[in-house]
Design an enzyme around this catalytic site. Structure first.
Site, PDB file in Angstrom:
ATOM      1  N   ASP A   1       0.715   2.021   5.246  1.00 54.23           N
ATOM      2  CA  ASP A   1      -0.501   2.285   4.459  1.00 54.23           C
ATOM      3  C   ASP A   1      -1.156   3.575   4.944  1.00 54.23           C
ATOM      4  O   ASP A   1      -1.565   3.678   6.092  1.00 54.23           O
ATOM      5  CB  ASP A   1      -1.474   1.111   4.604  1.00 54.23           C
ATOM      6  CG  ASP A   1      -2.556   1.098   3.534  1.00 54.23           C
ATOM      7  OD1 ASP A   1      -2.866   2.172   2.991  1.00 54.23           O
ATOM      8  OD2 ASP A   1      -3.086   0.012   3.244  1.00 54.23           O
TER       9      ASP A   1
ATOM     10  N   ARG B   1      -3.823   5.072   3.238  1.00 54.02           N
ATOM     11  CA  ARG B   1      -5.061   5.278   2.488  1.00 54.02           C
ATOM     12  C   ARG B   1      -6.289   5.436   3.387  1.00 54.02           C
ATOM     13  O   ARG B   1      -6.419   4.773   4.398  1.00 54.02           O
ATOM     14  CB  ARG B   1      -5.282   4.099   1.529  1.00 54.02           C
ATOM     15  CG  ARG B   1      -4.267   4.025   0.412  1.00 54.02           C
ATOM     16  CD  ARG B   1      -4.402   2.753  -0.404  1.00 54.02           C
ATOM     17  NE  ARG B   1      -4.044   1.576   0.365  1.00 54.02           N
ATOM     18  CZ  ARG B   1      -4.041   0.336  -0.122  1.00 54.02           C
ATOM     19  NH1 ARG B   1      -4.380   0.130  -1.383  1.00 54.02           N
ATOM     20  NH2 ARG B   1      -3.704  -0.677   0.649  1.00 54.02           N
TER      21      ARG B   1
END
Length: 406
Positions: free
Chosen positions: A338, A340
């Site tokens: 991830d 983000r």
């Protein structure tokens, strides 16, 4: 009891004043992030003595934090074309000042201080440096800690807030046994060496009280199957990046608001792919906001494939068809599970008057990320979606490997 309540940190104002005077401070990040403290000082004030102190007592890697503009001016390229650091630290190829400037091996405290001073000199050119070297440049995000809650950004922000050249020198602090120093150890270290100590969370709050990175450029009504929302267009003041948010109803600033921060998913949201649960979550969130009569959905552009982009996402699909799960596919491509960041989403929420949230999410990381930007999550509201034959394994992997709560 939180670390903030248990330990006595200094104020950001105190740290800025010490930075202005050329002193070091200790900056601590979130316990759920790197959970470490760095020695930080303004690059403009660096001396051989300061470098020697960092090397002797900090013991970590001594790095030079620079703005994106400065990295471009000095032609500082990324250390690797594919950054797999889970925290997204942007290392550039290491440098030394060219021997014509008086350096020898490049590693001495004198040589490293000279390299750092040269890197922020207005007359410096790419040809003034040799690569690789012994100073490690780090490229900060344009928005500083309001965009990424890292030591790189914190050091640049502190120098800028002190009225100095926006560049910092940082070094992780390790204990005598070589393990990372945590807050109790850092407090002792600060006391022993008479250093101020602050948290990145407090630096974020300091900046949020004084500035914003986003501006609303347009608003209009948007009829949907769930009712009429207002759609708001935002633009990043530094990068020009555009984002959107949907709102319904009104609320007071101290009122908990139903919120969904939704990551862009072209395949799911637009093409209704069964591979993921993105579109059902998006529609369920809009339905729940409409039922509540008030709330916000921030739609984060640039989050495709948990931050790896549409082309890499489709490459990941290829790998999944060969037996890799969603996490393994990202890692096979050279990416963390991830990538983000939620700083811009948090800025938009604050601009919309949100301070307390009932956050619609199954992702605990999102809660930690948004709270790190000065927002309070008073309740997690799960979004329950029935799996289908195509995303059953995907959802199980999100639960088992990414900690999602279904």
């Amino acid at each position: 009891m939180s670390e903030r309540e248990e330990f006595k940190f200094n104020t950001v104002e105190e740290a800025i004043e010490d930075i202005r005077q050329g002193k070091m401070v200790i900056v601590v990040d979130d316990p759920d992030r790197e959970n470490e403290g760095d020695l930080v000082m303004a690059a403009e004030k660096v001396t051989p003595e300061a470098i020697n102190f960092m090397a002797k007592y900090g013991r970590g890697l001594i790095c030079l934090s620079l703005t994106p503009e400065r990295c471009e001016q000095l032609d500082l390229h990324p250390m690797t074309p594919m950054n797999t650091d889970p925290k997204g630290t942007y290392f550039c190829v290491s440098i030394d000042a060219h021997p014509k400037h008086g350096t020898t091996t490049g590693i001495s405290a004198y040589d490293r201080a000279l390299t750092i001073k040269l890197a922020i000199s207005p007359d410096a050119k790419p040809s003034d440096f040799v690569r690789p070297g012994h100073v490690f440049p780090l490229k900060a995000r344009p928005g500083g800690v309001l965009e990424r809650a890292g030591h790189t950004e914190a050091s640049v922000d502190l120098a800028r807030l002190a009225g100095l050249y926006p560049a910092g020198v940082i070094c992780e602090i390790m204990k005598d046994d070589g393990t990372m120093a945590r807050v109790p150890d850092l407090m002792e270290f600060a006391k022993k060496h008479n250093l101020k100590i602050i948290t990145i969370a407090d630096l974020i709050k300091y900046r949020l009280r004084r500035e914003t990175l986003v501006e609303k450029v347009a608003s209009a009504h948007l009829p949907t199957p769930w009712g009429v929302f207002k759609i708001h267009a935002y633009r990043h003041k530094l990068t020009g990046e555009e984002q959107v948010a949907l709102t319904m109803g009104e609320w007071k600033e101290d009122e908990p608001v139903l919120v969904r921060v939704h990551s862009e998913c072209l395949t799911g949201d637009v093409f209704r792919s069964f591979r993921c649960d993105c579109r059902p979550q998006l529609e369920k969130a809009l339905e729940m906001i409409a039922k509540e009569g008030k709330g916000v959905l921030v739609y984060i552009l640039g989050h495709e494939g948990r931050g790896i982009g549409i082309a890499n996402k489709i490459k990941a699909y290829e790998l999944q068809e060969k037996g890799y799960d969603t996490v393994e596919a990202n890692e096979k491509l050279g990416y963390p599970p991830d990538l983000r960041d939620y700083g811009i989403g948090a800025q938009i929420l604050r601009d919309l008057g949100v301070r307390k949230m009932k956050l619609m999410t199954n992702n605990p990381r999102k809660i930690v990320a948004l709270e790190g930007f000065g927002l309070e999550v008073v309740e997690r509201v799960p979004i329950k979606i029935e799996p289908n034959p195509y995303n059953k394994i995907y959802l199980q992997v999100k639960k088992d490997k990414l900690g999602h709560m279904f």
